[in-house]
Enzyme design. Structure first.
Site, PDB file in Angstrom:
ATOM      1  N   SER A  34    -142.246  47.849  -5.362  1.00 18.78           N
ATOM      2  CA  SER A  34    -140.824  47.736  -5.022  1.00 18.78           C
ATOM      3  C   SER A  34    -139.927  48.455  -6.025  1.00 18.78           C
ATOM      4  O   SER A  34    -138.742  48.663  -5.754  1.00 18.78           O
ATOM      5  CB  SER A  34    -140.423  46.259  -4.944  1.00 18.78           C
ATOM      6  OG  SER A  34    -141.129  45.587  -3.928  1.00 18.78           O
ATOM      7  N   GLY A 227    -141.472  45.965  -0.504  1.00 17.68           N
ATOM      8  CA  GLY A 227    -141.522  47.410  -0.653  1.00 17.68           C
ATOM      9  C   GLY A 227    -140.221  47.940  -1.230  1.00 17.68           C
ATOM     10  O   GLY A 227    -139.256  47.198  -1.404  1.00 17.68           O
ATOM     11  N   GLY A 229    -136.903  50.910  -1.648  1.00 17.29           N
ATOM     12  CA  GLY A 229    -135.989  51.739  -0.868  1.00 17.29           C
ATOM     13  C   GLY A 229    -135.034  50.980   0.025  1.00 17.29           C
ATOM     14  O   GLY A 229    -134.905  49.752  -0.025  1.00 17.29           O
ATOM     15  N   CYS A 256    -139.207  40.026   0.972  1.00 12.72           N
ATOM     16  CA  CYS A 256    -138.395  41.063   0.322  1.00 12.72           C
ATOM     17  C   CYS A 256    -137.961  42.150   1.315  1.00 12.72           C
ATOM     18  O   CYS A 256    -137.124  41.903   2.171  1.00 12.72           O
ATOM     19  CB  CYS A 256    -139.153  41.633  -0.874  1.00 12.72           C
ATOM     20  SG  CYS A 256    -138.084  42.478  -2.066  1.00 12.72           S
ATOM     21  N   LEU A 257    -138.500  43.360   1.237  1.00 13.12           N
ATOM     22  CA  LEU A 257    -138.148  44.400   2.203  1.00 13.12           C
ATOM     23  C   LEU A 257    -138.497  43.952   3.611  1.00 13.12           C
ATOM     24  O   LEU A 257    -137.764  44.238   4.571  1.00 13.12           O
ATOM     25  CB  LEU A 257    -138.860  45.714   1.866  1.00 13.12           C
ATOM     26  CG  LEU A 257    -138.566  46.907   2.793  1.00 13.12           C
ATOM     27  CD1 LEU A 257    -137.104  47.308   2.714  1.00 13.12           C
ATOM     28  CD2 LEU A 257    -139.459  48.094   2.462  1.00 13.12           C
ATOM     29  N   GLN A 260    -135.707  41.862   4.814  1.00  9.88           N
ATOM     30  CA  GLN A 260    -134.535  42.664   5.162  1.00  9.88           C
ATOM     31  C   GLN A 260    -134.716  43.357   6.511  1.00  9.88           C
ATOM     32  O   GLN A 260    -133.791  43.381   7.342  1.00  9.88           O
ATOM     33  CB  GLN A 260    -134.274  43.690   4.049  1.00  9.88           C
ATOM     34  CG  GLN A 260    -133.901  43.070   2.717  1.00  9.88           C
ATOM     35  CD  GLN A 260    -134.047  44.036   1.556  1.00  9.88           C
ATOM     36  OE1 GLN A 260    -134.369  45.210   1.732  1.00  9.88           O
ATOM     37  NE2 GLN A 260    -133.826  43.541   0.343  1.00  9.88           N
ATOM     38  N   ASN A 298    -136.990  40.824  -7.022  1.00 16.51           N
ATOM     39  CA  ASN A 298    -136.887  42.250  -7.313  1.00 16.51           C
ATOM     40  C   ASN A 298    -136.338  42.951  -6.087  1.00 16.51           C
ATOM     41  O   ASN A 298    -137.088  43.361  -5.212  1.00 16.51           O
ATOM     42  CB  ASN A 298    -138.250  42.832  -7.685  1.00 16.51           C
ATOM     43  CG  ASN A 298    -138.200  44.346  -7.808  1.00 16.51           C
ATOM     44  OD1 ASN A 298    -137.140  44.923  -8.059  1.00 16.51           O
ATOM     45  ND2 ASN A 298    -139.318  44.991  -7.617  1.00 16.51           N
ATOM     46  N   GLY A 300    -132.699  45.428  -4.630  1.00 17.71           N
ATOM     47  CA  GLY A 300    -131.380  46.022  -4.835  1.00 17.71           C
ATOM     48  C   GLY A 300    -130.555  46.059  -3.566  1.00 17.71           C
ATOM     49  O   GLY A 300    -129.411  46.524  -3.577  1.00 17.71           O
ATOM     50  N   PHE A 301    -131.142  45.584  -2.451  1.00 13.72           N
ATOM     51  CA  PHE A 301    -130.429  45.458  -1.186  1.00 13.72           C
ATOM     52  C   PHE A 301    -130.452  43.989  -0.780  1.00 13.72           C
ATOM     53  O   PHE A 301    -131.343  43.229  -1.190  1.00 13.72           O
ATOM     54  CB  PHE A 301    -131.089  46.311  -0.097  1.00 13.72           C
ATOM     55  CG  PHE A 301    -130.924  47.791  -0.292  1.00 13.72           C
ATOM     56  CD1 PHE A 301    -129.953  48.503   0.397  1.00 13.72           C
ATOM     57  CD2 PHE A 301    -131.747  48.487  -1.176  1.00 13.72           C
ATOM     58  CE1 PHE A 301    -129.803  49.874   0.221  1.00 13.72           C
ATOM     59  CE2 PHE A 301    -131.610  49.849  -1.371  1.00 13.72           C
ATOM     60  CZ  PHE A 301    -130.622  50.542  -0.676  1.00 13.72           C
ATOM     61  N   HIS A 340    -140.051  36.604  -4.111  1.00 12.62           N
ATOM     62  CA  HIS A 340    -141.502  36.842  -4.110  1.00 12.62           C
ATOM     63  C   HIS A 340    -142.258  35.533  -4.311  1.00 12.62           C
ATOM     64  O   HIS A 340    -142.502  35.123  -5.448  1.00 12.62           O
ATOM     65  CB  HIS A 340    -141.876  37.841  -5.206  1.00 12.62           C
ATOM     66  CG  HIS A 340    -141.494  39.244  -4.883  1.00 12.62           C
ATOM     67  ND1 HIS A 340    -142.371  40.138  -4.310  1.00 12.62           N
ATOM     68  CD2 HIS A 340    -140.328  39.910  -5.021  1.00 12.62           C
ATOM     69  CE1 HIS A 340    -141.763  41.303  -4.116  1.00 12.62           C
ATOM     70  NE2 HIS A 340    -140.519  41.176  -4.542  1.00 12.62           N
ATOM     71  N   GLU A 342    -145.319  34.971  -3.977  1.00 11.18           N
ATOM     72  CA  GLU A 342    -146.636  35.172  -4.609  1.00 11.18           C
ATOM     73  C   GLU A 342    -146.523  35.218  -6.120  1.00 11.18           C
ATOM     74  O   GLU A 342    -147.544  35.231  -6.819  1.00 11.18           O
ATOM     75  CB  GLU A 342    -147.268  36.469  -4.096  1.00 11.18           C
ATOM     76  CG  GLU A 342    -146.794  37.749  -4.765  1.00 11.18           C
ATOM     77  CD  GLU A 342    -145.392  38.176  -4.352  1.00 11.18           C
ATOM     78  OE1 GLU A 342    -144.827  39.076  -5.006  1.00 11.18           O
ATOM     79  OE2 GLU A 342    -144.862  37.616  -3.386  1.00 11.18           O
TER      80      GLU A 342
END
Length: 363
Positions: A34, A227, A229, A256-257, A260, A298, A300-301, A340, A342
């Site tokens: 990530s 992930g 981006g 996470c990603l 989103q 972790n 940023g979006f 996260h 995990e």
């Protein structure tokens, strides 16, 4: 411009500069997919204390651009140490810089957001400052970037390794009782270990896998991984698959990603954060139980909580800034979290989410 002492690879690297507040687990952080496109500044002052080893890694090839620390430990002390952090970084072609006032850098990020920056290490001390500044200014940033395509696997594979146990190492899942398909947008290994540890036959597919690719394996449950981006950029090809999975009856779990992009598939919106959330000590509240979990984060979006459509319930929020940290689809076995569960690194307060997913998958 911050001056310090270089270590690791003798090179320069450009990226988005973020700070991480974790006190332990720097090797897991540096190998977290990530962090693609980012330079990680550690707020904990002493990094490298336990060296590095081959077990505490979350991906084979680290994608973090560079690291920034107050003090690096040149002589690590741990029975598990195999290589100093500096040597390990050099082997991975990652530059590091030590001796900075990381508190001042963190204060800048908190006030002004995550800047584009360059870490340059030259043992001879020869730097073209103007060229480095230009390199930083020319960096496109992470908004609009699909970085999952670089961190995903290239073909399907099976995973059998189970979580690490002190003084024993990793185990092996030899008698699975249910099947989990993982869509790999930059998955951390410990996510796969947690699934295998709960009895899953784990099948990992590339980020661009289609609905038919997924269902060909007859999954009992599908996990949308973490992930790097911009979720909207990766979602250009991933969201059609996720929408089809939402319309099916298969249980879905996003991290996470994955959280989103599930939100985007359900009709919500995401946006880039000023400083993001990076650390292993973030308090998150479960709105359905009232329980507060300390979690590893972790990202940023973030998902715009006001944009969640009818039938999608917010389940978790950050107690730092009240941003969305979880959701579920009412009446369905579809849920996701921004953090996260995990861990690796981080506390294990949220491991129950894997148990919830396994229970839903088993029916």
């Amino acid at each position: 411009m911050f001056e310090g002492r270089g270590f690791g690879a003798a090179t320069s690297a450009v990226g988005e500069v973020c700070f991480n507040t974790a006190m332990t687990g720097y090797q897991e952080i540096l190998t977290d997919p990530s962090y693609a496109g980012q330079i990680v500044a550690f707020t904990f002052p002493h990094i490298g204390i336990v060296g590095t080893n081959d077990e505490d890694v979350e991906s084979t090839t680290p994608v973090v651009r560079a690291m920034v620390v107050r003090a690096d430990a040149a002589e690590p002390s741990s029975y598990r140490n195999m290589e100093t952090l500096s040597r390990w970084l050099a082997l991975k072609n990652i530059p590091g810089i030590a001796g900075l006032d990381t508190r001042a850098l963190t204060a800048c990020i908190r006030k002004q957001g995550m800047p584009h920056g360059v870490v340059a290490h030259d043992p001879k001390g020869k730097f073209d400052i103007d060229a480095l500044v230009k390199q930083g200014r020319d960096f496109s940033g992470l908004v609009g970037l699909d970085l999952a395509k670089d961190g995903t696997c290239r073909q399907m594979y099976r995973w059998t390794e189970t979580p690490w146990i002190w003084d024993e190492g990793f185990g092996e899942q030899a008698a699975p009782t249910w099947r989990a398909v993982v869509l790999d947008y930059g998955v951390k290994r410990n996510i796969l270990r947690e699934l295998a540890g709960l009895g899953a036959e784990v099948i990992v597919l590339p980020a661009n896998a289609s609905y038919d690719d997924v269902m060909r394996h007859s999954p009992d449950g599908v996990l949308l991984s973490n992930g790097p981006g911009d979720p909207a950029a990766t979602g250009a090809y991933a969201i059609p698959t996720i929408k089809a999975l939402v319309d099916s009856k298969v249980p879905l779990f996003g991290i996470c990603l994955g959280h989103q992009m599930l939100s985007l598939a359900l009709g919500a919106k995401t946006h880039h954060m000023a400083q993001g959330h990076h650390g292993a000590n973030h308090p998150v509240k479960d709105l359905e139980t009232g329980k507060v979990e300390i979690v590893s984060m972790n990202h940023g979006f973030t998902v715009d909580r006001e944009s969640l459509p009818k039938g999608v319930k917010e389940t978790h929020i950050s107690l730092f800034d009240k941003t969305n940290c979880g959701l579920r689809v009412e009446g369905r076995e579809i849920f996701s979290v921004q953090y996260h569960p995990e861990a690796s690194p981080g506390p294990q307060d949220s491991h129950y989410l894997f148990e919830r997913f396994a229970k839903a998958a088993r029916g």
